[in-house]
Design a protein around this motif. Structure first.
Motif, PDB file in Angstrom:
ATOM      1  N   ILE A  51      94.584  66.631  17.770  1.00  0.00           N
ATOM      2  CA  ILE A  51      93.954  67.251  16.609  1.00  0.00           C
ATOM      3  C   ILE A  51      95.059  68.041  15.940  1.00  0.00           C
ATOM      4  N   HIS A  52      95.406  67.655  14.736  1.00  0.00           N
ATOM      5  CA  HIS A  52      96.560  68.263  14.061  1.00  0.00           C
ATOM      6  C   HIS A  52      96.134  68.794  12.703  1.00  0.00           C
ATOM      7  N   SER A  53      96.383  70.076  12.477  1.00  0.00           N
ATOM      8  CA  SER A  53      96.089  70.653  11.171  1.00  0.00           C
ATOM      9  C   SER A  53      97.300  70.494  10.269  1.00  0.00           C
ATOM     10  N   GLU A  54      97.024  70.133   9.042  1.00  0.00           N
ATOM     11  CA  GLU A  54      98.066  69.892   8.055  1.00  0.00           C
ATOM     12  C   GLU A  54      99.067  71.049   7.998  1.00  0.00           C
ATOM     13  N   CYS A  55     100.346  70.692   7.938  1.00  0.00           N
ATOM     14  CA  CYS A  55     101.428  71.661   7.753  1.00  0.00           C
ATOM     15  C   CYS A  55     102.495  70.980   6.918  1.00  0.00           C
ATOM     16  N   LEU A  56     102.389  71.090   5.619  1.00  0.00           N
ATOM     17  CA  LEU A  56     103.319  70.409   4.718  1.00  0.00           C
ATOM     18  C   LEU A  56     104.764  70.792   5.033  1.00  0.00           C
ATOM     19  N   THR A  57     105.009  72.071   5.252  1.00  0.00           N
ATOM     20  CA  THR A  57     106.386  72.508   5.483  1.00  0.00           C
ATOM     21  C   THR A  57     106.959  71.931   6.783  1.00  0.00           C
ATOM     22  N   GLY A  58     106.158  71.865   7.824  1.00  0.00           N
ATOM     23  CA  GLY A  58     106.637  71.333   9.098  1.00  0.00           C
ATOM     24  C   GLY A  58     106.556  69.821   9.198  1.00  0.00           C
ATOM     25  N   ASP A  59     105.427  69.259   8.762  1.00  0.00           N
ATOM     26  CA  ASP A  59     105.192  67.818   8.908  1.00  0.00           C
ATOM     27  C   ASP A  59     106.064  66.992   7.967  1.00  0.00           C
ATOM     28  N   VAL A  60     106.189  67.434   6.717  1.00  0.00           N
ATOM     29  CA  VAL A  60     106.907  66.648   5.709  1.00  0.00           C
ATOM     30  C   VAL A  60     108.351  67.112   5.546  1.00  0.00           C
ATOM     31  N   PHE A  61     108.530  68.446   5.380  1.00  0.00           N
ATOM     32  CA  PHE A  61     109.864  68.970   5.092  1.00  0.00           C
ATOM     33  C   PHE A  61     110.640  69.340   6.351  1.00  0.00           C
ATOM     34  N   GLU A 106     101.030  54.809  24.231  1.00  0.00           N
ATOM     35  CA  GLU A 106      99.941  54.847  25.208  1.00  0.00           C
ATOM     36  C   GLU A 106      98.566  54.494  24.633  1.00  0.00           C
ATOM     37  N   GLY A 107      98.419  54.595  23.321  1.00  0.00           N
ATOM     38  CA  GLY A 107      97.133  54.322  22.685  1.00  0.00           C
ATOM     39  C   GLY A 107      96.322  55.581  22.455  1.00  0.00           C
ATOM     40  N   GLY A 108      95.777  55.692  21.270  1.00  0.00           N
ATOM     41  CA  GLY A 108      94.960  56.860  20.963  1.00  0.00           C
ATOM     42  C   GLY A 108      94.852  57.126  19.472  1.00  0.00           C
ATOM     43  N   MET A 109      94.687  58.410  19.140  1.00  0.00           N
ATOM     44  CA  MET A 109      94.324  58.776  17.775  1.00  0.00           C
ATOM     45  C   MET A 109      94.853  60.159  17.431  1.00  0.00           C
ATOM     46  N   ILE A 110      95.311  60.299  16.193  1.00  0.00           N
ATOM     47  CA  ILE A 110      95.639  61.610  15.641  1.00  0.00           C
ATOM     48  C   ILE A 110      94.585  61.914  14.589  1.00  0.00           C
ATOM     49  N   ILE A 111      93.926  63.039  14.762  1.00  0.00           N
ATOM     50  CA  ILE A 111      92.942  63.514  13.785  1.00  0.00           C
ATOM     51  C   ILE A 111      93.650  64.578  12.960  1.00  0.00           C
ATOM     52  N   TYR A 112      93.941  64.239  11.710  1.00  0.00           N
ATOM     53  CA  TYR A 112      94.745  65.091  10.831  1.00  0.00           C
ATOM     54  C   TYR A 112      93.805  65.828   9.881  1.00  0.00           C
ATOM     55  N   LEU A 113      93.645  67.108  10.142  1.00  0.00           N
ATOM     56  CA  LEU A 113      92.706  67.923   9.371  1.00  0.00           C
ATOM     57  C   LEU A 113      93.431  68.645   8.246  1.00  0.00           C
ATOM     58  N   ARG A 114      92.880  68.541   7.058  1.00  0.00           N
ATOM     59  CA  ARG A 114      93.490  69.141   5.869  1.00  0.00           C
ATOM     60  C   ARG A 114      93.090  70.611   5.776  1.00  0.00           C
ATOM     61  N   GLN A 115      93.740  71.432   6.579  1.00  0.00           N
ATOM     62  CA  GLN A 115      93.481  72.870   6.564  1.00  0.00           C
ATOM     63  C   GLN A 115      94.809  73.608   6.724  1.00  0.00           C
ATOM     64  N   GLU A 116      95.594  73.474   5.691  1.00  0.00           N
ATOM     65  CA  GLU A 116      96.950  74.015   5.615  1.00  0.00           C
ATOM     66  C   GLU A 116      96.995  75.512   5.909  1.00  0.00           C
ATOM     67  N   GLY A 117      98.056  75.935   6.571  1.00  0.00           N
ATOM     68  CA  GLY A 117      98.308  77.352   6.781  1.00  0.00           C
ATOM     69  C   GLY A 117      97.219  78.068   7.564  1.00  0.00           C
TER      70      GLY A 117
END
Length: 187
Positions: free
Chosen positions: A46-56, A77-88
């Motif tokens: 479960i990953h919350s959006e972080c433009l500065t870390g994820d992209v830059f 290994e197989g699985g899923m990333i749930i990317y939640l748009r809740q920056e900062g």
């Protein structure tokens, strides 16, 4: 709360081939990427959006490195990333930049949010069980250090918690220390 679910599309990446799907909840458009074959007990991040870390690739936090770790592990290994748009931590990009400015003047990440009139962490994880149920997933191996994510999944059996430990550096040491000591992260 209105939930819309997009079609599924292919998403080839540098880590491997994934599929992508979007879950639109009210105005927020979250997305998931997952492997073609989901194991019986998949790895989940479960990953919350972080433009500065994820992209830059900022090293002020550990977000981008955590995402990279998860993508490599899940591709293998197989699985899923749930990317939640809740920056900062839920305060949005504009306010996050303002919080960064306070951090430049010696405030820690929690103090900076509070100076802006926010709580330390406004993120919500209530959409995650709905997404997992959509895929008929009830047992997971969760990649997290955040105890709030563990408690948000009370209806999902967490077979294993995989720590996502990233090395500290001069730019993120205090940030990681605050996450551990004040937010209870399992570092």
């Amino acid at each position: 709360m209105s939930l819309q679910i997009s079609n599924i599309a292919k998403l080839p990446t540098q880590y491997g081939n994934f599929k992508i799907q979007s879950f639109k909840e009210n105005e927020l458009e979250h997305f998931i990427i997952f492997t073609e074959e989901l194991p019986l007990i998949p790895f989940i991040r479960i990953h919350s959006e972080c433009l500065t870390g994820d992209v830059f690739k900022s090293i002020k936090c550990d977000c981008g490195e955590q995402l990279d770790f998860a993508m490599k592990k899940i591709a293998k290994e197989g699985g899923m990333i749930i990317y939640l748009r809740q920056e900062g931590r839920g305060i949005g990009l504009f306010n996050k930049v303002n919080a960064y400015a306070f951090q430049d003047h010696g405030f820690n990440t929690i103090e900076a949010n509070e100076k802006l009139g926010f709580e330390a962490d406004l993120r919500k994880f209530d959409l995650v069980p709905k997404i997992l149920k959509e895929f008929k997933i009830d047992k997971i191996k969760l990649m997290t250090n955040n105890p709030r994510k563990l408690s948000a999944l009370e209806d999902i059996e967490i077979v294993e918690r995989i720590p996502v430990l990233i090395s500290s550096c001069e730019y993120n040491y205090e940030y990681l220390k605050v996450k551990k000591e004040e937010l209870g992260h399992l570092l």
